[in-house]
Motif scaffolding. Structure first.
Motif, mmCIF file in Angstrom:
data_model
loop_
_atom_site.group_PDB
_atom_site.id
_atom_site.type_symbol
_atom_site.label_atom_id
_atom_site.label_comp_id
_atom_site.label_asym_id
_atom_site.label_seq_id
_atom_site.Cartn_x
_atom_site.Cartn_y
_atom_site.Cartn_z
ATOM 1 N N LEU A 339 54.078 6.481 101.010
ATOM 2 C CA LEU A 339 54.423 5.594 102.124
ATOM 3 C C LEU A 339 55.258 6.397 103.110
ATOM 4 O O LEU A 339 56.197 7.085 102.725
ATOM 5 C CB LEU A 339 55.232 4.389 101.627
ATOM 6 C CG LEU A 339 54.600 3.542 100.524
ATOM 7 C CD1 LEU A 339 55.542 2.420 100.135
ATOM 8 C CD2 LEU A 339 53.265 2.979 100.975
ATOM 9 N N ARG A 340 54.922 6.294 104.387
ATOM 10 C CA ARG A 340 55.703 7.010 105.395
ATOM 11 C C ARG A 340 55.610 6.285 106.725
ATOM 12 O O ARG A 340 54.740 5.445 106.946
ATOM 13 C CB ARG A 340 55.212 8.451 105.548
ATOM 14 C CG ARG A 340 53.776 8.552 106.049
ATOM 15 C CD ARG A 340 53.495 9.925 106.635
ATOM 16 N NE ARG A 340 53.470 10.985 105.650
ATOM 17 C CZ ARG A 340 52.953 12.180 105.880
ATOM 18 N NH1 ARG A 340 52.378 12.441 107.043
ATOM 19 N NH2 ARG A 340 52.968 13.120 104.974
ATOM 20 N N SER A 341 56.510 6.642 107.611
ATOM 21 C CA SER A 341 56.524 6.049 108.952
ATOM 22 C C SER A 341 55.406 6.660 109.790
ATOM 23 O O SER A 341 54.825 7.684 109.425
ATOM 24 C CB SER A 341 57.875 6.318 109.621
ATOM 25 O OG SER A 341 57.938 7.658 110.060
ATOM 26 N N PRO A 342 55.090 6.046 110.960
ATOM 27 C CA PRO A 342 54.052 6.619 111.829
ATOM 28 C C PRO A 342 54.545 7.812 112.637
ATOM 29 O O PRO A 342 53.829 8.287 113.512
ATOM 30 C CB PRO A 342 53.690 5.444 112.752
ATOM 31 C CG PRO A 342 54.908 4.606 112.802
ATOM 32 C CD PRO A 342 55.576 4.748 111.470
ATOM 33 N N SER A 352 46.836 8.963 115.163
ATOM 34 C CA SER A 352 47.474 7.814 114.506
ATOM 35 C C SER A 352 48.973 7.999 114.348
ATOM 36 O O SER A 352 49.672 7.069 113.973
ATOM 37 C CB SER A 352 46.845 7.577 113.130
ATOM 38 O OG SER A 352 47.177 8.650 112.255
ATOM 39 N N MET A 353 49.461 9.198 114.623
ATOM 40 C CA MET A 353 50.878 9.504 114.412
ATOM 41 C C MET A 353 51.580 9.828 115.727
ATOM 42 O O MET A 353 50.991 10.408 116.635
ATOM 43 C CB MET A 353 51.022 10.726 113.484
ATOM 44 C CG MET A 353 50.511 10.487 112.078
ATOM 45 S SD MET A 353 51.589 9.391 111.156
ATOM 46 C CE MET A 353 50.932 9.576 109.506
ATOM 47 N N GLU A 354 52.844 9.463 115.802
ATOM 48 C CA GLU A 354 53.706 9.921 116.888
ATOM 49 C C GLU A 354 54.389 11.200 116.421
ATOM 50 O O GLU A 354 54.883 11.258 115.284
ATOM 51 C CB GLU A 354 54.767 8.864 117.209
ATOM 52 C CG GLU A 354 54.213 7.600 117.834
ATOM 53 C CD GLU A 354 53.667 7.825 119.232
ATOM 54 O OE1 GLU A 354 54.167 8.727 119.926
ATOM 55 O OE2 GLU A 354 52.728 7.110 119.616
ATOM 56 N N CYS A 524 49.737 5.465 102.976
ATOM 57 C CA CYS A 524 49.834 4.228 103.746
ATOM 58 C C CYS A 524 50.973 4.355 104.750
ATOM 59 O O CYS A 524 52.058 4.840 104.415
ATOM 60 C CB CYS A 524 50.084 3.032 102.822
ATOM 61 S SG CYS A 524 50.159 1.460 103.697
ATOM 62 N N MET A 525 50.690 3.922 105.966
ATOM 63 C CA MET A 525 51.667 4.051 107.042
ATOM 64 C C MET A 525 52.363 2.708 107.272
ATOM 65 O O MET A 525 51.716 1.672 107.377
ATOM 66 C CB MET A 525 50.957 4.495 108.322
ATOM 67 C CG MET A 525 51.876 4.909 109.439
ATOM 68 S SD MET A 525 50.953 5.835 110.692
ATOM 69 C CE MET A 525 49.797 4.602 111.275
ATOM 70 N N LEU A 526 53.696 2.748 107.354
ATOM 71 C CA LEU A 526 54.507 1.572 107.678
ATOM 72 C C LEU A 526 55.343 1.869 108.905
ATOM 73 O O LEU A 526 55.673 3.031 109.182
ATOM 74 C CB LEU A 526 55.440 1.220 106.513
ATOM 75 C CG LEU A 526 54.799 0.931 105.153
ATOM 76 C CD1 LEU A 526 55.889 0.609 104.123
ATOM 77 C CD2 LEU A 526 53.803 -0.211 105.227
ATOM 78 N N SER A 529 60.885 0.359 110.874
ATOM 79 C CA SER A 529 61.704 -0.772 110.425
ATOM 80 C C SER A 529 61.239 -1.281 109.061
ATOM 81 O O SER A 529 62.046 -1.750 108.246
ATOM 82 C CB SER A 529 61.648 -1.904 111.450
ATOM 83 O OG SER A 529 60.314 -2.323 111.674
ATOM 84 N N GLU A 530 59.923 -1.185 108.790
ATOM 85 C CA GLU A 530 59.398 -1.604 107.486
ATOM 86 C C GLU A 530 59.828 -0.640 106.388
ATOM 87 O O GLU A 530 60.112 -1.059 105.255
ATOM 88 C CB GLU A 530 57.877 -1.721 107.553
ATOM 89 C CG GLU A 530 57.394 -2.845 108.455
ATOM 90 C CD GLU A 530 55.896 -2.834 108.689
ATOM 91 O OE1 GLU A 530 55.358 -3.901 108.997
ATOM 92 O OE2 GLU A 530 55.264 -1.761 108.562
ATOM 93 N N MET A 531 59.884 0.661 106.706
ATOM 94 C CA MET A 531 60.389 1.629 105.734
ATOM 95 C C MET A 531 61.855 1.340 105.419
ATOM 96 O O MET A 531 62.268 1.347 104.253
ATOM 97 C CB MET A 531 60.256 3.055 106.287
ATOM 98 C CG MET A 531 58.847 3.594 106.387
ATOM 99 S SD MET A 531 57.926 3.657 104.828
ATOM 100 C CE MET A 531 59.062 4.501 103.753
ATOM 101 N N ALA A 532 62.646 1.069 106.460
ATOM 102 C CA ALA A 532 64.063 0.763 106.249
ATOM 103 C C ALA A 532 64.224 -0.517 105.435
ATOM 104 O O ALA A 532 65.137 -0.622 104.603
ATOM 105 C CB ALA A 532 64.779 0.640 107.589
ATOM 106 N N LEU A 533 63.343 -1.497 105.646
ATOM 107 C CA LEU A 533 63.390 -2.735 104.862
ATOM 108 C C LEU A 533 63.119 -2.445 103.391
ATOM 109 O O LEU A 533 63.830 -2.943 102.508
ATOM 110 C CB LEU A 533 62.353 -3.721 105.408
ATOM 111 C CG LEU A 533 62.059 -4.957 104.566
ATOM 112 C CD1 LEU A 533 63.319 -5.785 104.365
ATOM 113 C CD2 LEU A 533 60.966 -5.806 105.198
ATOM 114 N N LEU A 534 62.103 -1.632 103.101
ATOM 115 C CA LEU A 534 61.820 -1.281 101.707
ATOM 116 C C LEU A 534 63.012 -0.597 101.050
ATOM 117 O O LEU A 534 63.280 -0.786 99.861
ATOM 118 C CB LEU A 534 60.613 -0.347 101.641
ATOM 119 C CG LEU A 534 59.228 -0.953 101.478
ATOM 120 C CD1 LEU A 534 58.205 0.139 101.269
ATOM 121 C CD2 LEU A 534 59.180 -1.943 100.334
#
Length: 846
Positions: A339-342, A352-354, A524-526, A529-534
Motif C-alpha cells: 500500500l502506498r500513496s499516489p 498514475s503517480m505524482e 494498491c494506491m491510497l 490522507s487514507e494512508m495517514a488514516l490507516l
C-alpha cells in the motif's frame, strides 16, 4: 391618398394582433395546465418544457410560476444527472437563466452542478453572481467559500504580502525595461502585478495572458482600477496557444513570469519558455562579443534557477505515504500487499503517480532530521533555449551523497534559488522566511531502511517528462551497493533492512527477490490522507472497542428478550453494520471481526476491495459477513437505506469530519436519515461531536487569508479585488506548529448530537476569558469525536489523519488579560462561523 392608405393598414394590423393574442393566451393557458399536470405526475422533463413555453410567451407569469419552475428544474436536473445526460442538464440551466437571468437560487444550483463536474472556475463565477444579487444568501456564500480556496489559492495572499519578493521582482523588471526591453509579455499574470510593474517602469507595450478565468477577470479589474486598462492587453488563454500577430502584434523583448511551483517545473514553465523563444520572444543575445541593439534581443525574468535537495527523516511524511503499522483495529495487515500513496518518483514516468508533493518543512509536526548536507541537483538557464529543449532528453544524472547522520530514510526534500537576473535572486529554502513550500519526494521502496553516518546515498536526477524527478536508488555501505528501488534488475529489489553481516544481507536480498513479484501484483494506491488514516492506531483501537461494546450489548439484549418472552425470538440473526465512510476504510472489516455481524462497506474501487477481501481471509473473516454496499447502489442518495429482508441496522458509521478540518457537508441530514434506519438499541458512530477552540494571535493566519495593510502593493491597488476571495475559515491547518500566541485556555464551542435531534441548535454564544493581552486574530478549532459515552478521539491528536481549521476574524480584536470575549458560534449546513467582541464579565449564574 397617403392618409387613406395608412388607415386600413393600421386597422388590419390591430385585428391580426387580437387574433394572435387570443391564440397565444389559449396556448399559454393549456401549457400552464399541462405543466401542472406533469408536475403532479412527476414527469419533470415535460413539465419543464411547458413552463419554458409559458414563461417565454407570457413573462407576466414569472412571479407566479417562479417557485414551481425552480422545483421542476431542480427535479429534472437530478434525473438528467442520474442518467449521465450532463450536456442536457446544463442546457436546461442555460434556458432557465435566459428566463430568470438574475435568479440567485438557479445560479447557485447551476454552480453546484458545475463544481460537482469539476468546473471550479465556472462554478465560482455562478456562486459569485448569486452573492452579488443577494449578499445574505447563505447557501451561495458557503459554496463560494468552499470553492474560493481552489480558485484563488492561499499562496496568492502570501506572495502579495511578501514585500521582499515583490520588490526584487519590481527591481529586476525595472532594470530590464530601462536597458531597452520595452515590449513585455507577462505569462500567467495572476493579479497582473508583474505586467503593471513593467508598465510603471516605462515599457511601451505590455501584454499578459492568464488561463484561469477567475484570475483573468480579477487581473482585468485590477488593471482597470489602476488606470492601465488601455495600455496592458490581457488575454484569457495559455501562452502555448498565443501567436504573432493574432494575439500580440509582434515578438516582445522581455517575458516575465512566475509560473513555477515548489518543484520548479510543475506549472509548465519549461514548455511555456520553449514556446515563447520560438514564437513570442525576440532571439536572445548570441554572445558577449556580438553587438546587437538591446531592443532587438529577447530575455526572460527569471533568468534561471538552481535546485537543491537533501535526504530527511520525518515521521509525519512517512505516515502519509506508506504503511507504518502491523495491525489496524486488531486486524493483522500483513496480507494487505503493498500500500502506498499516489506520490512516487521513479526515473520512468508513470501517469498514475505524482512525482512529488509539497510541505512547509518548518511547520511539519514533529519536525524533520537532515540525513545529508544540502546538494545541488540542477542548474537551468531560462535564457538558453537549447538548454531548455535538451533538459528532458538529458541523461539521468547520478549523485553520490555522503550521509551526515543516522536516521530512517523517508524522503528527499527539494527547493530552489530563482535567479531573477545576474544580481538578484529569491530562495524557497526551508530556513527562509518565504511564502514557498518545499517539494517532497517520499521514499516507498526502502521501508524502514536506516542510513548510517559514513554511508553514501545514490540519487538519480532527471527531467524526462518536464517534471523534475529525484529518486533514491541505492546506498553504498562498506564498499557494497544496497539497492533501494524494487524495479531494478539486480541486487536488492525489495525492502532491505540493516543486517549484521554479508551472508545475512544476501539471504535478505534473495527473500526480497522471491516476494517482489507478489508485491507488484498486490500493489494498491491510497490517497495520502487514507494512508495517514490507516496509520492512525488510536482511532482504530477506539472504534474497535466501541463497536465491540455495542455488539456485546445487542447480544445480551437479544438473550434477555428471548428469556423474558413467551414468543420465541431468533438471536442467531446477524447484526447489520453499515459503514458509509468516504474513501478507503477498514471499519466495516473491524466490525465483522467481532463475529455475529454482517458488515457493509462503502469502498468502491476494485483494487481497494481486493485488499479488504485479502485482509478478511487472512483474519479468518468469512466473505459472507462482508459486502460492498455501493456495488448494488445506483445513486449516492441510496447509500442510506434498509438492508435486505427489511432488517434495520444495528450500527451506521458516518464519516463526520473532512481531512481539511471541516464538518462534512450534509452531515446532520445524513444523521437524521440514519436514525430512522436503526433498530431499537442501535447506534450511529460517532454519536456526538464536540467542537473545541482557543483564542490566538497569529500574523501568519492573517497573511495567508488576505492582503494586509493599508498601503498599496508596490503602489498598485490590488487588495480590494483579491480580498473578495478571502474566506473566513482557514483549512488544512497544523495547530501544533502554527506561529501564534495563545490568548486563552481551550473552550467548548459547539456540540453536534447525531443520536438526539432535540439536543441540537444552530447558534451558541460562548464567553471566554483572555489569559494574555494581544490582538485576537483567529479562533482555531478541532473536534472530540465521541464514539459512545466513554470512548472518544481527538482530531488534535499528534497521530491524527485530520488537520485543524481556524475562523479568522475580519478585524483583529485588542484584548487584555482578564477580558471576557463573547464568541457567537453559528452552524449553517455544516459550516461553522465565529464572530467575537469584548463584553463585561459574566454574572454569578453564568
Amino acid at each position: 391618398m397617403p392618409n387613406a392608405s395608412a388607415r386600413p393598414k393600421h386597422s388590419r394590423r390591430a385585428r391580426r394582433r387580437r387574433r394572435e393574442d387570443s391564440a397565444r393566451n389559449e396556448l399559454v393557458s393549456s401549457s400552464l395546465e399541462s405543466a401542472q399536470q406533469c408536475l403532479f405526475s412527476q414527469d419533470y422533463g415535460t413539465a419543464f418544457v411547458h413552463y419554458l413555453l409559458v414563461l417565454n410567451l407570457a413573462p407576466v407569469f414569472k412571479d407566479l410560476a417562479k417557485e414551481s419552475f425552480r422545483f421542476t428544474l431542480f427535479k429534472w436536473a437530478e434525473e438528467l444527472d442520474s442518467v449521465g445526460r450532463i450536456q442536457d442538464l446544463f442546457d436546461c440551466y442555460e434556458q432557465a437563466l435566459e428566463v430568470f437571468p438574475a435568479d440567485e437560487v438557479i445560479l447557485n444550483s447551476m454552480g453546484e452542478h458545475l463544481f460537482k463536474m469539476g468546473f471550479r472556475d465556472e462554478a465560482a463565477g455562478h456562486f459569485h453572481k448569486a452573492l452579488k444579487l443577494r449578499p445574505d444568501y447563505p447557501e451561495a456564500r458557503e459554496n463560494f467559500y468552499r470553492v474560493a480556496n481552489w480558485l484563488v489559492e492561499r499562496w496568492h495572499f502570501l506572495m502579495l504580502n511578501d514585500r521582499r519578493r515583490n520588490q526584487k521582482y519590481q527591481q529586476a523588471i525595472q532594470k530590464a525595461v530601462q536597458s531597452g526591453c520595452n515590449t513585455v509579455l507577462d505569462i500567467g499574470t495572476g493579479t497582473g502585478i508583474l505586467g503593471m510593474c513593467a508598465k510603471k517602469a516605462g515599457a511601451a507595450e505590455v501584454y499578459a495572458c492568464e488561463l484561469s478565468k477567475t484570475m483573468y477577470e480579477l487581473a482585468c479589474e485590477v488593471v482597470t482600477a489602476n488606470g492601465m486598462d488601455g495600455s496592458i492587453k490581457i488575454v484569457h488563454m495559455k501562452s502555448l496557444e498565443m501567436e504573432v500577430p493574432k494575439d500580440i502584434p509582434h515578438r516582445v523583448s522581455l517575458v516575465v513570469t512566475e509560473t513555477v511551483d515548489a518543484g520548479l517545473f510543475g506549472e509548465g514553465i519549461m514548455e511555456s519558455l520553449i514556446h515563447a523563444w520560438h514564437h513570442l520572444l525576440l532571439p536572445p543575445q548570441r554572445g558577449e562579443n556580438e553587438f546587437r541593439e538591446p531592443s532587438a534581443t529577447g530575455r526572460v525574468i527569471p533568468a534561471g534557477a538552481t535546485v537543491f535537495g537533501m535526504a530527511v527523516e520525518c515521521a509525519e511524511i512517512r505516515r502519509h505515504h506508506r504503511l507504518c503499522v502491523s495491525e489496524v483495529g486488531g486486524l493483522s495487515v500483513a496480507a494487505a500487499g503493498e500500500l502506498r500513496s499516489p506520490v512516487s518518483c521513479s526515473t520512468e514516468p508513470d501517469d498514475s503517480m505524482e512525482p512529488y508533493t509539497t510541505e512547509r518543512l518548518s511547520r511539519l509536526p514533529g519536525g524533520y532530521k537532515p540525513l545529508t548536507e544540502p546538494f545541488t541537483a540542477l542548474n537551468i538557464d531560462f535564457n538558453n533555449v537549447q538548454e531548455l529543449e535538451g533538459l528532458s532528453s538529458r541523461e539521468v544524472q547520478k549523485l553520490c551523497l555522503p550521509v551526515s547522520q543516522e536516521g530512517e530514510l523517508d524522503a528527499l526534500a527539494v527547493w530552489f534559488q530563482l535567479h531573477l537576473d545576474e544580481e538578484s535572486s529569491l530562495s524557497t529554502g526551508p530556513q527562509e522566511d518565504t511564502c514557498w513550500e518545499q517539494a517532497i519526494y517520499p521514499v516507498h521502496d526502502a521501508k524502514g531502511f536506516v542510513l548510517k553516518a559514513g554511508d553514501e546515498l545514490i540519487v538519480e536526477v532527471s527531467c524526462r517528462d518536464a517534471y523534475l524527478r529525484l529518486c533514491s536508488v541505492a546506498v553504498l555501505r562498506d564498499g557494497r551497493e544496497i539497492r533501494l528501488d524494487k524495479h531494478h534488475d539486480s541486487g536488492f529489489s525489495g525492502n532491505p533492512v540493516s543486517v549484521p553481516n554479508p551472508e545475512a544481507e544476501l539471504c535478505s536480498a534473495l527473500a526480497c527477490l522471491q516476494t517482489g513479484q507478489n508485491l507488484t501484483k498486490d500493489f494498491c494506491m491510497l490517497e495520502c490522507s487514507e494512508m495517514a488514516l490507516l496509520n492512525n492506531q488510536d482511532y482504530h483501537r477506539s472504534f474497535c472497542s466501541a463497536i465491540g461494546k455495542l455488539i456485546s450489548q445487542m447480544k445480551v439484549k437479544c438473550l434477555n428478550q428471548e428469556q423474558g418472552s413467551t414468543v420465541q425470538s431468533d438471536c442467531s440473526d446477524l447484526l447489520y453494520v453499515l459503514d458509509v465512510s468516504e474513501g478507503f476504510s477498514l471499519l466495516s472489516l473491524i466490525a465483522a471481526s467481532h463475529g455475529h455481524v454482517k458488515a457493509f462497506s462503502s469502498v468502491e474501487k476494485t483494487k481497494q476491495q481486493e485488499v479488504i477481501r485479502r485482509l478478511a481471509r487472512s483474519n479468518n473473516i468469512s466473505e459472507q459477513h462482508l459486502e460492498f454496499w455501493l456495488n448494488h447502489t445506483e445513486d449516492e442518495q441510496g447509500m442510506l437505506k434498509r438492508p435486505s429482508r427489511e432488517k434495520l441496522w444495528s450500527a451506521i458509521i458516518l464519516d463526520c469530519v473532512e481531512t481539511c478540518g471541516l464538518i462534512r457537508q450534509k452531515l446532520m441530514e445524513k444523521a437524521s436519515l440514519a436514525r430512522c434506519l436503526l433498530e431499537e438499541g442501535g447506534r450511529i458512530f460517532p454519536e456526538r461531536i464536540v467542537v473545541y477552540g482557543m483564542l490566538v494571535e497569529s500574523d501568519m493566519l492573517l497573511l495567508e487569508s488576505a492582503v494586509q495593510g493599508q498601503e498599496p502593493t508596490l503602489g498598485f491597488n490590488i487588495a480590494p479585488f483579491i480580498n473578495q476571495f478571502t474566506v473566513p475559515v482557514h483549512v488544512f491547518l497544523d495547530f501544533s506548529t502554527l506561529e501564534c500566541r495563545h490568548l486563552s485556555e481551550t473552550v467548548e464551542l459547539f456540540v453536534l448530537d447525531l443520536m438526539d435531534t432535540n439536543a441540537n441548535y444552530t447558534n451558541r454564544e460562548v464567553k471566554v476569558q483572555a489569559t494574555a493581552a494581544g490582538r485576537l486574530t483567529a479562533v482555531p478549532f478541532w473536534y472530540h469525536i465521541h464514539l459512545d459515552q466513554e470512548i472518544s478521539v481527538s482530531t488534535l491528536n499528534q497521530n491524527s489523519h485530520w488537520k485543524q481549521a481556524a475562523a479568522v476574524l475580519q478585524q483583529p480584536l485588542e484584548v487584555r488579560a482578564g477580558d471576557w470575549v463573547l464568541l457567537a458560534v453559528k452552524l449553517h449546513k455544516s459550516t461553522i462561523s465565529i464572530s467575537a467582541r469584548v463584553v463585561d464579565a459574566p454574572g454569578p449564574t453564568e
